[in-house]
Write a protein that holds these residues in place. Structure first.
Motif, mmCIF file in Angstrom:
data_model
loop_
_atom_site.group_PDB
_atom_site.id
_atom_site.type_symbol
_atom_site.label_atom_id
_atom_site.label_comp_id
_atom_site.label_asym_id
_atom_site.label_seq_id
_atom_site.Cartn_x
_atom_site.Cartn_y
_atom_site.Cartn_z
ATOM 1 N N THR A 1 4.665 0.590 1.486
ATOM 2 C CA THR A 1 4.426 -0.178 2.712
ATOM 3 C C THR A 1 4.039 -1.610 2.369
ATOM 4 N N THR B 1 0.840 -1.195 0.000
ATOM 5 C CA THR B 1 0.000 0.000 0.000
ATOM 6 C C THR B 1 0.879 1.251 0.000
ATOM 7 N N ASP B 2 0.231 2.418 0.162
ATOM 8 C CA ASP B 2 0.947 3.702 0.202
ATOM 9 C C ASP B 2 1.829 3.886 -1.030
#
Length: 256
Positions: free
Chosen positions: A162, A157-158
């Protein structure tokens, strides 16, 4: 020391087989992966936490336990290569809070010069790992029953920065001498992508050569040894390691 992926289950089983001795010794955490293309590169460990609830009967005695392990500080990096191998090195600390048949114990522990290596495959958001992200020794015992091929879920994610691994499993184990235990295990680790400058393969090889020469001039120096391992890890990331020869050198270095 043995390299494992999911140490908590083994830890609880050993506690049971040792008739609920107080929690002592060294213990280390777990981890996983993501989409085969986006997971390639270096990641630094942000945190890990593991929870195990265990019930069973050992030598005619009913045993119930709950163990929570949470990281306290981390300095541990892992690199996934396009050749489907991984290696990791560094150190970390963690807190262990264990309750066995109503008796509670807590410990703050730390591990230095930890390493792990192995191979991996990715299928969607599921990763299968053969090897270990971490090293575990507990009361001088071999906890290698948790070693070998294991499967876990992951997500990135991010904007690719991440990486989160989650392992949620239930396992029943027969105890030598009589009895069995059933453990419900939930384990999570979070990693952050290591941002690196664009380095050519030639530059990475030159850096490895310099680190190797420095280490060979003083093979008792742990700092030079770890610097050599870091250079090898970076070379694998930048150049790849199709025949596994660099990984063999990495695995053969003992910086303790």
């Amino acid at each position: 020391m043995k390299k494992i992926l999911l140490p908590l289950l083994s830890l609880v089983l050993v506690l049971f087989s040792c008739e609920n001795e107080a929690l002592e010794g060294e213990f280390s955490g777990l981890d996983g992966e993501d989409s085969s293309s986006s997971i390639v590169g270096a990641w630094t460990l942000v945190s890990f936490n593991n929870t195990i609830s265990n019930t069973g009967e050992v030598n005619g005695t009913t045993v119930e336990s709950n163990t929570i392990i949470e990281s306290t500080d981390t300095n541990y990096n892992m690199t996934f290569t396009a050749a489907n191998t991984f290696n990791a090195a560094g150190n970390y600390g963690y807190n262990v809070n264990s309750t066995v048949n109503g008796q509670n114990s807590m410990q703050d522990l730390s591990l230095d010069d930890v390493s792990g290596s192995g191979s991996y495959t990715v299928n969607g958001t599921e990763m299968t790992v053969n090897g270990g992200f971490f090293t575990l020794e507990f009361q001088g015992m071999d906890l290698s029953q948790a070693q070998g091929e294991q499967t876990l879920d992951f997500s990135i994610t991010d904007n690719g920065q991440t990486l989160t691994f989650i392992q949620d499993t239930t396992e029943t184990t027969t105890i030598p001498g009589g009895g069995s235990t059933t453990a419900e295990v939930t384990a999570t680790s979070i990693w952050s992508r290591v941002t690196t400058t664009n380095t050519s393969c030639a530059d990475a090889m030159d850096a490895t050569s310099l680190a190797e020469n420095a280490y060979n001039n003083d093979t008792t120096n742990a700092g030079l040894c770890n610097a050599y391992k870091t250079a090898l890890q970076n070379q694998i990331t930048v150049c790849g390691d199709a025949n596994g020869s660099i990984q063999v050198i990495f695995d053969g270095l003992n910086c303790n």
